[in-house]
Design a protein around this motif. Structure first.
Motif, short mmCIF file in Angstrom:
data_model
loop_
_atom_site.label_atom_id
_atom_site.label_comp_id
_atom_site.label_asym_id
_atom_site.label_seq_id
_atom_site.Cartn_x
_atom_site.Cartn_y
_atom_site.Cartn_z
N MET A 1 38.96 22.07 74.55
CA MET A 1 40.41 22.06 74.47
C MET A 1 40.85 23.02 73.36
O MET A 1 40.11 23.27 72.41
N THR A 2 42.05 23.52 73.46
CA THR A 2 42.57 24.48 72.50
C THR A 2 42.77 23.88 71.12
O THR A 2 42.63 22.67 70.92
N TYR A 3 43.10 24.74 70.17
CA TYR A 3 43.43 24.35 68.81
C TYR A 3 44.74 25.03 68.47
O TYR A 3 45.00 26.16 68.93
N VAL A 4 45.59 24.37 67.68
CA VAL A 4 46.93 24.90 67.39
C VAL A 4 47.20 24.90 65.89
O VAL A 4 46.95 23.90 65.21
N ASP A 5 47.70 26.02 65.39
CA ASP A 5 48.23 26.10 64.04
C ASP A 5 49.74 26.06 64.15
O ASP A 5 50.33 26.79 64.96
N GLY A 6 50.39 25.19 63.37
CA GLY A 6 51.84 25.07 63.39
C GLY A 6 52.44 25.45 62.05
O GLY A 6 51.81 25.22 61.00
N PHE A 7 53.63 26.02 62.07
CA PHE A 7 54.31 26.51 60.87
C PHE A 7 55.79 26.19 60.92
O PHE A 7 56.42 26.34 61.96
N VAL A 8 56.35 25.80 59.78
CA VAL A 8 57.79 25.63 59.63
C VAL A 8 58.15 26.27 58.29
O VAL A 8 57.47 26.06 57.29
N ALA A 9 59.22 27.05 58.28
CA ALA A 9 59.65 27.72 57.05
C ALA A 9 61.16 27.88 57.07
O ALA A 9 61.81 27.76 58.12
N ALA A 10 61.71 28.16 55.90
CA ALA A 10 63.15 28.47 55.76
C ALA A 10 63.25 29.96 55.49
O ALA A 10 62.66 30.46 54.53
N VAL A 11 63.98 30.67 56.34
CA VAL A 11 64.14 32.12 56.21
C VAL A 11 65.61 32.42 55.93
O VAL A 11 66.48 31.90 56.63
N PRO A 12 65.89 33.24 54.92
CA PRO A 12 67.29 33.63 54.72
C PRO A 12 67.85 34.18 56.04
O PRO A 12 67.24 35.05 56.67
N THR A 13 68.96 33.64 56.46
CA THR A 13 69.55 34.03 57.74
C THR A 13 69.76 35.54 57.82
O THR A 13 69.56 36.14 58.87
#
Length: 118
Positions: A1-13
């Motif tokens: 089965m696959t593997y997943v890297d997840g990311f969340v960030a705040a970027v100046p609009t």
């Protein structure tokens, strides 16, 4: 089965295009290293929660937009080898491809899928 890297960030609009340019450069390296798919998402419906939410997780300011991204790999072994290779690549260095956001507030992790539907 696959593997997943997840990311969340705040970027100046105001840095939306800089983020897209940065992601295209970095993401091509992940694909070269074996990623199956990379998806970069610009938040447009990120509600405030009553206890926690994406904005709080990355301490997003009023002039920032939350991004949500992930990289799909064929397996964890491919990901582990590829991540080291990509992080060592000169094209990924801050002077070559600077992050257009505060990397200290980037939330990320690796995940093993437990349910997959198509």
């Amino acid at each position: 089965m696959t593997y997943v890297d997840g990311f969340v960030a705040a970027v100046p609009t105001a840095n939306k295009q800089k983020f897209i340019d940065h992601a295209q450069k970095a993401d091509s390296m992940f694909v070269e290293a074996g990623a199956i798919r990379v998806l970069e998402c610009w938040g447009d419906d990120v509600p405030d929660g009553s206890v926690t939410d994406f904005r709080r997780a990355v301490k997003a300011e009023d002039d920032e937009t939350v991004i949500f991204s992930w990289i799909e790999w064929p397996d964890k072994a491919t990901r582990d080898e590829a991540m080291q290779k990509v992080m060592d690549d000169p094209r990924m260095q801050p002077d070559t491809n600077p992050m257009p956001f505060d990397g200290k507030r980037l939330v990320y992790g690796g995940f093993s899928p437990v349910v997959e539907l198509s």
